[in-house]
Scaffold this active site. Structure first.
Site, short mmCIF file in Angstrom:
data_model
loop_
_atom_site.label_atom_id
_atom_site.label_comp_id
_atom_site.label_asym_id
_atom_site.label_seq_id
_atom_site.Cartn_x
_atom_site.Cartn_y
_atom_site.Cartn_z
N ASP A 44 39.16 45.06 31.35
CA ASP A 44 38.99 44.51 32.69
C ASP A 44 37.51 44.26 32.98
O ASP A 44 36.64 44.48 32.11
CB ASP A 44 39.65 45.40 33.75
N LYS A 62 40.44 41.47 37.27
CA LYS A 62 41.33 41.22 38.40
C LYS A 62 40.60 40.54 39.54
O LYS A 62 39.45 40.81 39.82
CB LYS A 62 41.89 42.54 38.91
N THR A 119 34.41 59.40 34.33
CA THR A 119 34.62 58.67 35.58
C THR A 119 33.26 58.43 36.26
O THR A 119 32.28 59.14 36.01
CB THR A 119 35.60 59.45 36.50
N MET A 166 34.24 52.22 45.07
CA MET A 166 34.50 50.86 45.58
C MET A 166 34.40 50.78 47.10
O MET A 166 35.17 50.09 47.74
CB MET A 166 35.89 50.39 45.13
#
Lengths: 296, 296
Positions: free
Chosen positions: B72, B94, B155, B206
């Site tokens: 991605d 995406k 992460t 985000m």
């Protein structure tokens, strides 16, 4: 840390540069490279959850170039096997009852060896900044003026969840995930209210010895006793066991199955998605209680 | 998933074995290796937060042995550069507005290519199971019967915290750390109450576009407007910026400093420990507001 002197100057550190700022002056911000006080450097390195394949490329390289590796008891044997034989090695496995004193001695050791000019790797299970006391070792290094860098590691929650096929977040089940530490000593002091329940995943590190108290604490906080729970023993190793039950049965499961440390407890709807052995608690198996064994 | 048939048998999967259990029968539990329905295999692999040095050893090896890498848009250029040129590569970056449809198409692609016999690496930014939709791809693979394995990744919270010298937990400041996603679309639906505040660290993924709304939401939930906040832009890359302010100033900081995506927001007392540029908000610098610039 930002400090202010009598002339209105603020001093602080940004990316290994020492900075001085004076909001009242024209030339209000100046930064310069810090002069290292020795050729040594300290690396606080996450060793990941056990499986040596889960080391980062940087961690693996640092183990090869280090003069000294200072590791704790949670670092897997397979990871330790990657340290070349010529590299000096010190184990500082902590004893539960003497945490505070021990940590100070570790800090002193790290600073002393780095000041002596060595490339020192402080190898810690999981990630240095998630229940790893990396912050305290970083503070000690900063106070002593030694060059220090932190290398993250795969934390147990991510490693165990991957192996168990248990997504920590999922659009249908959980939009928040929280990590807490469940040692007996701290349990009563800790406020976990709101961390488990609808739409949330709670991961409890080092919670095995207090499993019953943990379930009681969560249920007293309003968490449903029927919430799924997964217990992952020796996660990321070939001997891993993934057991699943309901929150109300957590303490009994740990005793019944003689779950051994290290183990991770994951509380939340996502636990029902794990590739796990259902141990009595899951709704479909609840009726079979006491007749269904987990042994195999 | 555990399923029950009409004869009282429960079927489920444990560590790639298909198991059948009947609490009423003598021979109550039997497990056998699953027969793979094709030679292909799907790996859901975490690419970490950007820096290729933070790939795991396993992820790096899988990129070399894959037939196909499906990645991605969040996977760093440096990581993509590790994919050998002979390996087929598909980008499924995406678009924000068409999440649902896209994810289904990605699931179909992964299953189709794996059923065709390929070794397929689905390379995802960060960790597959922390806001990575890995759970949905795992579900799709399981439903189709293809062999699937999950490889965790560093992460963003761990990667950015390490670079910024910001411990996510610290004995003096935080005994719990929570991760949430701050996309505008989901913000009003999400219950974050209790995740930030005394003794807790909240990491918002985000959240840049909704920074003002996030600060308002937290303050409305009772979080102190004076809680320290760190914003880490392009974390783990050489261009990273670590900015620090107070919660009440978060939206203004993001606008003023023109912070660009990807960026991580960390709310809590630990943010005051970051190796960061204090941007107006930190208590000692609050008086200098509007006179002190972050540019350098």
């Amino acid at each position: 840390m930002t400090r202010k002197d009598g002339r209105g100057n603020f001093t602080f550190t940004v990316r290994n540069k020492a900075c001085i700022a004076n909001p009242g002056a024209q030339d209000h911000l100046r930064c310069m490279e810090k002069t290292p006080i020795s050729a040594g450097k300290l690396w606080l390195v996450g060793a990941g959850p056990g499986d040596p394949d889960l080391l980062t490329l940087r961690a693996a390289r640092l183990l090869e170039s280090a003069d000294l590796v200072v590791h704790d008891g949670l670092v897997g044997e397979g990871v330790l096997a990657l340290i070349p034989t010529h590299v000096e090695r010190i184990s500082v496995a902590k004893q539960r009852s003497r945490h505070t004193m021990k940590q100070e001695l570790i800090n002193e050791l790290l600073v002393r060896e780095t000041l002596a000019g060595k490339q020192v790797v402080r190898l810690k299970g999981g990630d240095p900044f998630i229940f790893g006391r990396g912050g305290e070792e970083l503070d000690a290094a900063r106070k002593s003026g030694v060059a220090v860098e932190v290398v993250p590691g795969i934390t147990a929650a991510a490693g165990c969840a991957a192996q168990a096929g248990l997504p920590l977040t999922h659009r249908e089940d959980a939009s928040a995930v929280s990590f807490v530490a469940g040692q007996c000593k701290d349990l009563t002091d800790q406020d976990w209210s709101g961390l488990a329940g609808h739409g949330r995943t709670l991961v409890i590190y080092m919670g095995l010895a207090a499993a019953t108290a943990i379930a009681d604490k969560l249920i007293a906080d309003g968490v449903s006793p029927d919430l799924p729970v997964a217990v992952i023993e020796r996660g990321t190793t070939a001997d891993a066991r993934v057991l699943r039950t309901l929150l109300t049965d957590l303490g009994d499961l740990v005793a019944r199955e003689e779950v051994k440390s290290p183990a991770l407890i994951i509380v939340g709807a996502v636990a029902a998605r794990a590739d796990a052995l259902d141990c009595l608690g899951a709704p479909a198996l609840a009726a079979a209680k006491r007749e269904f064994s987990c042994d195999f």
